[in-house]
Design a protein around this motif. Structure first.
Motif, PDB file in Angstrom:
ATOM      1  N   ILE A  27       0.865  -1.176   0.000  1.00 55.46           N
ATOM      2  CA  ILE A  27       0.000   0.000   0.000  1.00 55.46           C
ATOM      3  C   ILE A  27       0.902   1.226   0.000  1.00 55.46           C
ATOM      4  O   ILE A  27       1.779   1.359   0.850  1.00 55.46           O
ATOM      5  N   LEU A  28       0.682   2.122  -0.961  1.00 59.75           N
ATOM      6  CA  LEU A  28       1.406   3.383  -1.030  1.00 59.75           C
ATOM      7  C   LEU A  28       0.427   4.490  -0.677  1.00 59.75           C
ATOM      8  O   LEU A  28      -0.580   4.670  -1.367  1.00 59.75           O
ATOM      9  N   THR A  29       0.700   5.211   0.408  1.00 64.45           N
ATOM     10  CA  THR A  29      -0.226   6.231   0.888  1.00 64.45           C
ATOM     11  C   THR A  29       0.337   7.632   0.686  1.00 64.45           C
ATOM     12  O   THR A  29       1.547   7.831   0.729  1.00 64.45           O
ATOM     13  N   PRO A  30      -0.558   8.593   0.520  1.00 61.39           N
ATOM     14  CA  PRO A  30      -0.099   9.978   0.579  1.00 61.39           C
ATOM     15  C   PRO A  30       0.166  10.341   2.040  1.00 61.39           C
ATOM     16  O   PRO A  30      -0.306   9.663   2.954  1.00 61.39           O
ATOM     17  N   ALA A  31       0.917  11.395   2.263  1.00 66.15           N
ATOM     18  CA  ALA A  31       1.177  11.867   3.619  1.00 66.15           C
ATOM     19  C   ALA A  31       1.635  13.314   3.558  1.00 66.15           C
ATOM     20  O   ALA A  31       2.149  13.765   2.529  1.00 66.15           O
TER      21      ALA A  31
END
Length: 194
Positions: free
Chosen positions: A124-128
């Motif tokens: 999972i690649l999330t924004p932050a």
């Protein structure tokens, strides 16, 4: 949340938004190219065949060239669809068809899957907004990813995608803030826990 912690988060988010908005087009282009190469290396080294990503907004690290590459490679990509109840549904998309979702953020147009669809991806690649050296991820305050990640009994590795300068010594943390397993920036991949 205490008032002081809330104020600290708001001030840090405002500073990070301003930094992102003041980036030149040359800086953005260079980071986009470098980030694409770093994301490709991440996927290839880990032999990822399915990934949850997001459609980047104009001021966010640009994952769109990576998405185009992933589609060309036949990698299954799930993209988030926001819901009124604060959870995320997921859709398989080609990255080309999008609409404006809740809060004006870009969202994929495609067959909507349930929130459980994310359980089957390799990463999972999330924004932050920023990530601390201890793996604490600070988002933009809506809580979608914290709720999603916090509801998973077993979750695949989670990496936040940020600019190099957004990897900070520490970020303010509340009990509901979910840590990430690592970060991906234009220049590097850092794993906190495996």
């Amino acid at each position: 949340m205490t008032a002081d912690l809330g104020n600290e988060k708001r001030a840090l988010r405002a500073d990070l938004r301003q930094r992102r908005r003041s980036r030149t087009s040359t800086e953005r282009d260079a980071d986009s190219s470098s980030l694409t190469a770093t994301l490709q290396r991440f996927v290839e080294e880990r032999q990822i065949t399915s990934v949850a990503v997001y459609l980047s907004a104009p001021d966010e690290p640009d994952v769109r060239p990576f998405l185009n590459w992933a589609f060309e490679q036949g990698i299954r990509v799930l993209l988030p669809v926001t819901r009124e109840d604060g959870l995320l549904d997921w859709a398989v998309g080609d990255g080309a068809s999008e609409r404006e979702g809740l809060f004006g953020m870009p969202e994929v147009v495609g067959e909507v899957l349930s929130p459980l669809a994310i359980n089957d991806v390799d990463a999972i690649l999330t924004p932050a907004a920023a990530v601390g050296h201890d793996g604490v991820r600070m988002g933009w305050g809506r809580g979608y990813y914290d709720k999603t990640l916090g509801s998973m009994a077993r979750r695949p590795p989670v990496y936040a995608v940020v600019f190099d300068a957004e990897y900070l010594e520490e970020v303010p943390r509340e009990p509901h803030d979910e840590p990430v397993d690592g970060i991906i920036t234009p220049s590097r991949i850092i794993t906190f826990r495996s």
